[in-house]
Design a protein around this motif. Sequence first.
Motif, short mmCIF file in Angstrom:
data_model
loop_
_atom_site.label_atom_id
_atom_site.label_comp_id
_atom_site.label_asym_id
_atom_site.label_seq_id
_atom_site.Cartn_x
_atom_site.Cartn_y
_atom_site.Cartn_z
N ALA A 1 84.67 60.39 -0.88
CA ALA A 1 83.59 59.47 -0.51
C ALA A 1 82.44 59.48 -1.53
CB ALA A 1 83.06 59.81 0.88
N PHE A 2 82.19 60.65 -2.13
CA PHE A 2 81.06 60.76 -3.05
C PHE A 2 81.50 60.76 -4.52
CE2 PHE A 2 79.78 62.80 0.93
CZ PHE A 2 78.69 62.00 1.24
N VAL A 3 82.76 60.38 -4.75
CA VAL A 3 83.29 60.24 -6.10
C VAL A 3 83.08 58.78 -6.52
CG1 VAL A 3 85.40 60.33 -7.51
CG2 VAL A 3 84.97 62.07 -5.77
N PRO A 4 82.72 58.52 -7.79
CA PRO A 4 82.59 57.12 -8.23
C PRO A 4 83.82 56.30 -7.89
CG PRO A 4 81.78 58.61 -9.92
CD PRO A 4 82.38 59.47 -8.85
N GLU A 5 83.58 55.05 -7.51
CA GLU A 5 84.65 54.19 -6.98
C GLU A 5 85.88 54.13 -7.88
OE1 GLU A 5 85.32 49.42 -6.34
OE2 GLU A 5 83.34 50.25 -5.85
#
Length: 346
Positions: free
Chosen positions: A75-79
Amino acid sequence: MQNAWVLLILTIAMVLVFDLTNGFHDSSNMIATLVASRAMTPVQALLLVGVFTFLGPLLAGTAVADTIGGFVSLAFVPEQLGIALVLCGIAAAVAWNLLTWWLAMPSSSSHALVGGLVGAVLVSTGPDNVVWGGAQLAEGKLTGVAKVLLSLLLSPLAGFAVGFVVHRLMKYLLRAAHPSVNRKLRHGQWWTAAGLAFSHGANDAQKGMGIITLVLVLGGILPAFTVPRWVILASATSITLGTLLGGWRIVRTVGYDIYKLRPLHGLDAQLASSAVIFGASLVGGPVSTTHVVSSSIMGLGASERPRAVHWMKAREIALTWVVTLPGAALLGAALTWLLITFTHLH
């Protein structure tokens, strides 16, 4: 934005290819007992298994998909990086499936999927983005990798035990039966094979459903993890097509090289396997059809004539089970490292 869409489409396509190879790989495990015991011709067996494999994911809910979609936390990783990691992990699982098919070894698509994704995440973002589930396990809750691994570990043991007990019980019930009962047993296999195929579809197709839904959430297409209807239909169709293609190279390994199967053996193996797989599907436990079918055949063989079980072949299969997770993880890690190195994704 355009690059993100390209990655998203490529990843969904790769997941559907994984479903295809999963069906291709596992169809042999389902039709092997039918063909080896001469209950059906290969074409009849494939058609029966194909129909019920398709129905499984449509009717069995999404408990397994929820489990598979939750053992990595991106969720907090770049898209773009998050979607690329899933792409590399799935590509590693597809490569492993094709390699083991070529070697005629009945390996686990589930192991390959988990290994590929965990390897991809570990080499890029570190262990914090893998939901290990160890702390929750200490509190009596099953989640994340712990739930996946426990399901994959216990299911072959359950297959062996249920196969052993079911065959002993059936042998006792049929102890005074006339040899003509074999005809009825062959017909009975049509029903148990349908149940096994339904269970396989209910469990294995949900793995692809879970990964596609994860990617849709990462790409901002879905606000929360809820499997869309079109994803269910796409995964069901892909795994069914793979099933209809049939992995004939593995049929001999499962149907002939573990234990000599007669009609009663085929019926009992299918009954034991479908019970274990469907039970796991109800509680959201992703299991390997390959593991369960092979171990149930070993179990019924051990209950009847342990010396007639080809334990060396069983050892080869067990070795494949052991090496699949780390092998697919290394592939996933290697593909991710190459992607990051040459595209500078971060």
